[in-house]
Design an enzyme around this catalytic site. Structure first.
Site, short mmCIF file in Angstrom:
data_model
loop_
_atom_site.label_atom_id
_atom_site.label_comp_id
_atom_site.label_asym_id
_atom_site.label_seq_id
_atom_site.Cartn_x
_atom_site.Cartn_y
_atom_site.Cartn_z
CD1 TRP A 355 3.46 26.08 -15.26
CD2 TRP A 355 4.77 27.05 -16.12
NE1 TRP A 355 4.34 25.34 -15.18
CE2 TRP A 355 5.57 25.79 -15.39
CE3 TRP A 355 6.08 28.12 -16.59
CZ2 TRP A 355 6.43 25.52 -15.68
CZ3 TRP A 355 7.21 26.83 -17.17
CH2 TRP A 355 8.06 25.91 -16.41
CG ASP A 356 1.56 22.60 -16.98
OD1 ASP A 356 1.29 23.56 -16.06
OD2 ASP A 356 1.27 21.31 -16.18
CD GLU A 482 5.94 23.48 -8.28
OE1 GLU A 482 5.69 22.18 -7.34
OE2 GLU A 482 4.88 24.03 -9.19
CE LYS A 592 7.86 19.24 -8.79
NZ LYS A 592 6.35 20.15 -8.66
CD GLN A 593 8.66 21.76 -12.47
OE1 GLN A 593 8.68 21.83 -11.30
NE2 GLN A 593 8.63 22.59 -13.70
C1 BGC Z 1 5.27 21.20 -11.71
C2 BGC Z 1 4.44 23.16 -12.57
C3 BGC Z 1 4.00 21.75 -13.33
C4 BGC Z 1 2.55 21.34 -12.01
C5 BGC Z 1 1.52 21.02 -13.42
C6 BGC Z 1 4.41 20.57 -11.03
O1 BGC Z 1 4.44 19.62 -10.59
O2 BGC Z 1 6.50 22.14 -10.38
O3 BGC Z 1 5.67 22.93 -13.40
O4 BGC Z 1 2.85 23.13 -13.21
O5 BGC Z 1 2.87 20.01 -11.61
O6 BGC Z 1 1.50 19.81 -14.38
#
Ligand code: BGC
Length: 762
Positions: A355-356, A482, A592-593
């Site tokens: 999704w980035d 996550e 985490k984010q």
């Molecule tokens: C993040 C995801 C991201 C992925 C790739 C992961 O650490 O939690 O949101 O899509 O890294 O960048």
């Protein structure tokens, strides 16, 4: 302004080696080559010697500990392809290497105006001979199949023979680290020989992947000056490798120039990869100077359309240029591929697209290079059938479920709890489609591709969700965070689904206005009832709200969990994912984010300022920002809430993530989402830029330490420039028009080029 990033050091860079391979990699959206030293590194040193072709992959096993139905047991993985980087010089009997003798001077630089990297070395050999060596590299934008290494070697205090040895190795292995879930676990060579040809001093080596059966041909040809009578290329069938060797005699101060033209062609783009490589070589060979000029022109056009300058903070500004340059280098442009989480700079995340791209990088491309943004969206349309298939595999009767990580459209995430379950990717892609349309008004795109994608993704939500007590709910999904998996009613996911459903209805309405609805509806089996059901589900979408705290909880059960004590967690235990069992993390309130905060940034109207500020304050205490996708989003929300100090702090060093290696893993590749996120922080955060239905809005302020901010952008075919300095800002129409600009002072209509909307900064 010159955009050059350089590092000088007369010490051989042992620890920095792999990191510099990332920072100084060359890529052009099609191929990427890490900045490995031509002469190699001593045995045992951490180096990821790699070259990659966007979307070129092998299918590798993805072992599941237990047999689970419809859980994939193999995945696509981007592989390392031919090593064309080896060039060695034996200078009057002594082989040059940074690791022997002494470095009198050594500089590596990335010239982002010329689109090249360079290593300049003055080397004193163990016997005291001094030589200046310059290695220049380019991944050509004008001819994407071409990678060029251009070497110049000048003896300073001696004369004598220089032997040249340049290698072309077709069989290479991938890098591996069994202790890091973000990398492949085993180092393997995925290629088998599939033909060789020596022709007109060029070597063409073909390989084929064992399982995906994809052929790749690389061609290498050298131009040497002064010419050598003994120059020859030999092929070693056992190693499936070729080497060019030559000897020249140089006077003191006389330069030798060796240009190594390397071309790549792969079976995903060409039926006959050998013929394509031969053609590419014929097109490029001997034309280095013209290709350098074309490279500079491409970069000049790039910076003109996407210049984003921070004034008063040179470090932040240079890092910003670096990030935008990396996005440009990383973006697939042929509709067959997208932007991997690490671009084409390394093997982290195995070259997968997440999704980035849509949520973090598309805003940059949409606002500055809409043609390229359309190509990226085109990749998702191209994989719509695979997403439909994926939806069926997961038991959905209708709609399209995009995979969490992929190369060609197949699901490639092994750990489905934090992978496949991230259904929000469906809404993310739909969001990017909506934003692209809003920014460009590209009717052709919406008609041919966008509307269908919005429809199929909306259908998926109708199948996943259901109505309970008059509200539409979505169970058993994972949001962006996550550290919290498989939950009911993740606020972010539900908000994305609502937006997705609304956009599907809107797209149908637009087609209707353009007289295209009937054909479209008939082709895709759309009924008025279905569209009404979309609208109704969007309207009654359940968005968790907690009365007591006055915030939006991340999901139904989030607030019932104990809070993880971040302050009491030893510093060395971050990122938590490398130190705690997932289940332990899932049982706590720890993020985490950005998750709900991201939803608030994207869908401001769903919550009032009070709820958003309380939520922001709540989540900031429990977010570790272990993902580089996080700080930038908190920065934007802090800007919007008027929290200046926090906004500056969140921006912090994010912009320097890869140059300072703040996450400790930049050696595996750059963090492309963070790079796009930093652009968003500057444009959507500090400049307060938003797209609205009938124009653009700005609401800017300057963070402490900056004296100004400037950027260019496009809106519906018009070009505009935002500039802020000395307490004032203006938005100027450069071409096209009219465009409406909304500021705190009111609405402005920019009718013709030169018209401006002005105001005072907050
Ligand atoms: C993040 C995801 C991201 C992925 C790739 C992961 O650490 O939690 O949101 O899509 O890294 O960048």
């Amino acid at each position: 302004m010159q955009r050059v990033y350089s590092v000088r050091s007369t010490q051989p860079t042992h620890e920095q080696l792999a990191l510099q391979e990332t920072v100084f990699h060359n890529a052009n959206g099609y191929l990427g080559v890490r900045g490995t030293l031509e002469e190699g590194a001593p045995e045992g040193m951490d180096t990821m010697r790699g070259a990659y072709v966007n979307g070129f992959y092998e299918i590798v096993p993805m072992k599941q500990a237990e047999k689970l139905t419809h859980v994939r047991e193999d995945k696509e993985s981007m592989i390392n392809v031919a090593d064309v980087q080896g060039v060695r010089f034996c200078l009057a009997g002594e082989w040059f290497s940074q690791w022997t003798g002494a470095l009198v001077e050594c500089e590596r630089l990335l010239d982002m105006d010329r689109g090249i990297t360079e290593r300049r070395v003055t080397w004193r050999s163990p016997k005291g001979r001094e030589t200046v060596l310059r290695f220049r590299r380019m991944a050509s934008f004008a001819q994407p199949s071409l990678f060029l290494i251009d070497c110049e070697v000048t003896p300073l205090n001696y004369e004598g023979t220089v032997e040249v040895e340049s290698t072309h190795l077709a069989l290479v292995k991938n890098y591996a680290n069994p202790n890091d879930p973000r990398l492949a676990g085993e180092s393997e060579c995925h290629l088998v020989p599939a033909g060789s040809l020596l022709e007109e001093d060029a070597s063409y080596l073909s390989t084929r992947t064992r399982v995906s059966g994809l052929t790749l041909t690389t061609g290498v040809k050298h131009a040497l000056e002064p010419a050598a009578s003994d120059a020859r290329t030999v092929y070693d069938p056992d190693a499936h490798a070729a080497a060019f060797r030559a000897t020249v005699t140089l006077e003191r101060g006389q330069p030798l120039r060796l240009q190594k033209y390397c071309v790549f062609s792969d079976a995903r783009r060409h039926d006959d990869t050998l013929a394509a490589a031969q053609q590419a070589m014929a097109d490029a060979f001997g034309k280095a100077d013209a290709l350098y000029r074309a490279q500079q022109e491409t970069l000049a056009a790039f910076w003109e359309s996407s210049d984003t300058t921070i004034l008063g903070d040179n470090d932040a500004n240079l890092s910003m240029q670096f990030n935008l340059y990396q996005l440009f280098q990383s973006a697939g442009r042929d509709g067959l591929c997208s932007i991997a989480a690490k671009g084409l700079s390394g093997e982290g995340y195995e070259g997968h697209y997440f999704w980035d791209t849509e949520m973090y990088m598309m805003p940059f491309f949409t606002l500055t290079m809409p043609e390229l943004a359309r190509k990226l969206l085109g990749y998702r349309y191209r994989t719509l059938d695979a997403a439909r298939e994926n939806a069926r595999l997961l038991g959905h009767r209708k709609g399209a479920l995009y995979p969490w990580r992929t190369i060609t459209g197949r699901e490639c995430s092994g750990y489905f709890l934090a992978g496949t379950a991230q259904y929000h990717i469906v809404g993310d892609i739909a969001y990017a489609v909506g934003m692209y349309y809003e920014a460009t008004g590209d009717r052709d795109y919406l008609t041919r591709e966008g509307a269908e994608l919005l429809l199929e993704t909306a259908r998926l939500w109708m199948d996943v969700g259901h109505v309970v007590e008059g509200t539409f709910r979505i169970n058993c999904v994972t949001g962006p965070d996550e550290y919290t998996c498989l939950v009911n009613n993740n606020y972010y996911t539900n908000a994305c689904a609502k937006n997705n459903l609304e956009w599907a209805v809107r797209a149908a309405g637009l087609l209707e206005t353009w007289g295209l609805y009937d054909e479209w509806a008939a082709r895709l089996g759309v009924t008025r009832e279905e569209l009404d059901a979309f609208a109704h589900a969007a309207e009654i979408m359940y968005l968790p709200y907690d009365e007591k705290l006055g915030i939006n909880p991340q999901d139904d059960s989030f607030l019932q969990k104990p809070v993880w004590d971040i302050a009491a967690t030893p510093r060395e235990n971050f990122p938590l994912l490398l130190h705690y069992h997932p289940l332990q993390l899932y049982r706590y309130q720890v993020c985490k984010q950005a998750d709900t905060v991201l939803a608030h940034v994207l869908f401001e109207k769903l919550a009032d300022a009070g709820v958003r500020e309380r939520s922001f304050r709540y989540y900031e205490k429990i977010t570790t920002h272990d993902s580089s996708l996080s700080n930038c989003i908190f920065c934007i929300e802090a800007c919007r809430l008027g929290l200046r100090h926090e906004a500056r702090a969140y921006f912090g060093d994010s912009v320097k993530t890869d140059l300072l290696n703040t996450h400790g893993n930049s050696k595996d590749g750059v963090h492309t989402a963070n790079m796009g996120g930093c652009y968003m922080a500057v444009v959507n955060g500090f400049a307060g830029f938003r797209l609205c239905a009938d124009g653009v809005r700005v609401d800017p302020f300057l963070p402490e330490g900056w004296t100004g901010l400037k950027f260019s952008f496009q809106y519906r075919g018009s070009r505009l420039r935002f500039e802020m300095e000395g307490g004032r800002y203006c938005v100027r129409l450069l071409s096209g028009g009219p465009v409406s600009v909304f500021t705190l002072e009111g609405a402005h209509r920019l009718e013709r080029p030169g018209d401006e909307a002005e105001g005072k900064t907050r």
